[in-house]
Design an enzyme around this catalytic site. Structure first.
Site, PDB file in Angstrom:
ATOM      1  N   ASP A  39       0.818  -1.213   0.000  1.00  0.00           N
ATOM      2  CA  ASP A  39       0.000   0.000   0.000  1.00  0.00           C
ATOM      3  C   ASP A  39       0.853   1.264   0.000  1.00  0.00           C
ATOM      4  O   ASP A  39       2.064   1.219   0.194  1.00  0.00           O
ATOM      5  CB  ASP A  39      -0.958  -0.004   1.201  1.00  0.00           C
ATOM      6  CG  ASP A  39      -0.264  -0.446   2.497  1.00  0.00           C
ATOM      7  OD1 ASP A  39       0.970  -0.380   2.574  1.00  0.00           O
ATOM      8  OD2 ASP A  39      -0.977  -0.853   3.431  1.00  0.00           O
TER       9      ASP A  39
ATOM     10  N   ASN B  88      -7.468  -3.667  14.701  1.00  0.00           N
ATOM     11  CA  ASN B  88      -8.843  -3.961  14.280  1.00  0.00           C
ATOM     12  C   ASN B  88      -8.894  -5.118  13.275  1.00  0.00           C
ATOM     13  O   ASN B  88      -9.929  -5.372  12.671  1.00  0.00           O
ATOM     14  CB  ASN B  88      -9.509  -2.713  13.686  1.00  0.00           C
ATOM     15  CG  ASN B  88      -8.792  -2.189  12.445  1.00  0.00           C
ATOM     16  OD1 ASN B  88      -7.846  -2.811  11.956  1.00  0.00           O
ATOM     17  ND2 ASN B  88      -9.239  -1.062  11.931  1.00  0.00           N
TER      18      ASN B  88
ATOM     19  N   HIS C  89      -7.164  -5.337  10.463  1.00  0.00           N
ATOM     20  CA  HIS C  89      -6.949  -5.006   9.050  1.00  0.00           C
ATOM     21  C   HIS C  89      -5.658  -5.635   8.524  1.00  0.00           C
ATOM     22  O   HIS C  89      -4.734  -5.913   9.281  1.00  0.00           O
ATOM     23  CB  HIS C  89      -6.999  -3.494   8.798  1.00  0.00           C
ATOM     24  CG  HIS C  89      -5.822  -2.711   9.284  1.00  0.00           C
ATOM     25  ND1 HIS C  89      -5.899  -1.366   9.585  1.00  0.00           N
ATOM     26  CD2 HIS C  89      -4.533  -3.055   9.543  1.00  0.00           C
ATOM     27  CE1 HIS C  89      -4.707  -0.941   9.964  1.00  0.00           C
ATOM     28  NE2 HIS C  89      -3.868  -1.936   9.953  1.00  0.00           N
TER      29      HIS C  89
ATOM     30  N   GLU D 165      -9.681  -2.288   5.733  1.00  0.00           N
ATOM     31  CA  GLU D 165     -10.273  -2.080   7.047  1.00  0.00           C
ATOM     32  C   GLU D 165     -11.513  -2.973   7.211  1.00  0.00           C
ATOM     33  O   GLU D 165     -12.034  -3.501   6.223  1.00  0.00           O
ATOM     34  CB  GLU D 165     -10.676  -0.611   7.194  1.00  0.00           C
ATOM     35  CG  GLU D 165      -9.517   0.384   7.026  1.00  0.00           C
ATOM     36  CD  GLU D 165      -8.586   0.478   8.237  1.00  0.00           C
ATOM     37  OE1 GLU D 165      -8.613  -0.422   9.111  1.00  0.00           O
ATOM     38  OE2 GLU D 165      -7.820   1.447   8.311  1.00  0.00           O
TER      39      GLU D 165
HETATM   40  P1  PGA Z   1       2.279  -1.991  12.829  1.00  0.00           P
HETATM   41  O1  PGA Z   1       1.071  -1.918  11.824  1.00  0.00           O
HETATM   42  O2  PGA Z   1       3.239  -2.991  12.251  1.00  0.00           O
HETATM   43  O3  PGA Z   1       2.887  -0.605  12.841  1.00  0.00           O
HETATM   44  O4  PGA Z   1       1.736  -2.417  14.143  1.00  0.00           O
HETATM   45  C1  PGA Z   1       0.544  -3.112  11.343  1.00  0.00           C
HETATM   46  C2  PGA Z   1      -0.680  -2.813  10.534  1.00  0.00           C
HETATM   47  O5  PGA Z   1      -1.406  -1.868  10.856  1.00  0.00           O
HETATM   48  O6  PGA Z   1      -0.943  -3.545   9.577  1.00  0.00           O
END
Ligand code: PGA
Length: 240
Positions: A66, A135, A137, A142
């Site tokens: 992304d 959450n 995702h 999301e």
């Molecule tokens: P993080 O993010 O590695 O910074 O915890 C993971 C994500 O949101 O996919």
């Protein structure tokens, strides 16, 4: 689905890097799917060490999950910048084989279609690394994102913008949209390794591994994939 519970972040990172190292040794001409975020940083550090010891990336192609819409690649919070800083600047992946969605594309929808088409044209992703949001995702898919979604323009939830505000001067500067590989694009990868560490990920990890398969918890879709490994530390694996 395989679940590997490691002692801590360092052990998780090493175990994940070893999966990539073995894969690269056996398949030097491979297509990797890469992720940003705090979670894979330790794994990238190990891959850089392995490269210094001879691991070759010269025939590798990479696709990142992304990118924020509205940030150019030289913006310090862009994912292109992150990847240069934490991996690409230190290993020998040819620049022309590094693909990250263009967050400055004039026509983001066309950029999304072209991205999926390019992945397909280059043979599909062999090995994809994922993080997971609190959450559930994956990428910027999301909760509520349909499983059929291909690469698309995603609106960031308030909780994701808050979680990512630490990389910006203020929350107002966090982009509201991103281009994200869709769940369907991710599910096409031949092998998937999901990393998670820390207590705050425990509920999402448990729901992804043993909860119902539902778009409300996007990572739960991975239960339907034939070759997924979760590599988590003890804190993130606490509820398994
Ligand atoms: P993080 O993010 O590695 O910074 O915890 C993971 C994500 O949101 O996919």
């Amino acid at each position: 689905m395989q679940v590997l519970v490691t002692k801590d972040y360092a052990a998780m990172s090493r175990a994940a890097a070893d999966i990539f190292k073995e894969h690269l040794k056996n398949h030097p001409q491979t297509v990797l799917g890469l992720a940003t975020g705090s979670t894979p940083l330790g794994m990238y550090e190990w891959l850089i060490k392995y490269h210094q010891d001879g691991l070759d990336f010269s025939q590798v192609t990479t696709f990142n999950l992304d990118e924020y819409i509205g940030l150019a690649g030289d913006h310090p919070a862009s994912y292109r910048y992150f990847m240069e800083e934490h991996l690409f600047g230190h290993v020998n992946v040819p620049k022309e084989r590094i693909f990250i969605p263009n967050g400055m594309a004039e026509d983001p929808e066309a950029e999304c279609r072209a991205y999926d088409e390019l992945i397909r044209k280059l043979g599909g992703i062999d090995l994809q690394v994922l993080g997971i949001g609190v959450n559930g995702h994956i990428g910027f898919n999301e909760p509520g994102t349909p499983f059929e979604a291909t690469t698309h323009v995603a609106e960031l939830t308030a909780s994701t913008r808050e979680a990512n505000a630490r990389f910006f001067a203020s929350i107002d500067e966090v982009p509201t949209h991103a281009i994200s590989m869709g769940i369907k694009s991710i599910m096409h990868a031949r092998r998937i390794v999901l990393l998670a560490n820390g207590e705050h990920k425990a509920e999402a990890v448990a729901a992804a591994v043993k909860g119902p398969v539902t778009p409300d918890l996007p990572a739960s879709v991975l239960q339907l994939h034939p070759d997924v490994t979760f590599v988590v530390d003890e804190a993130a694996g606490r509820l398994l």
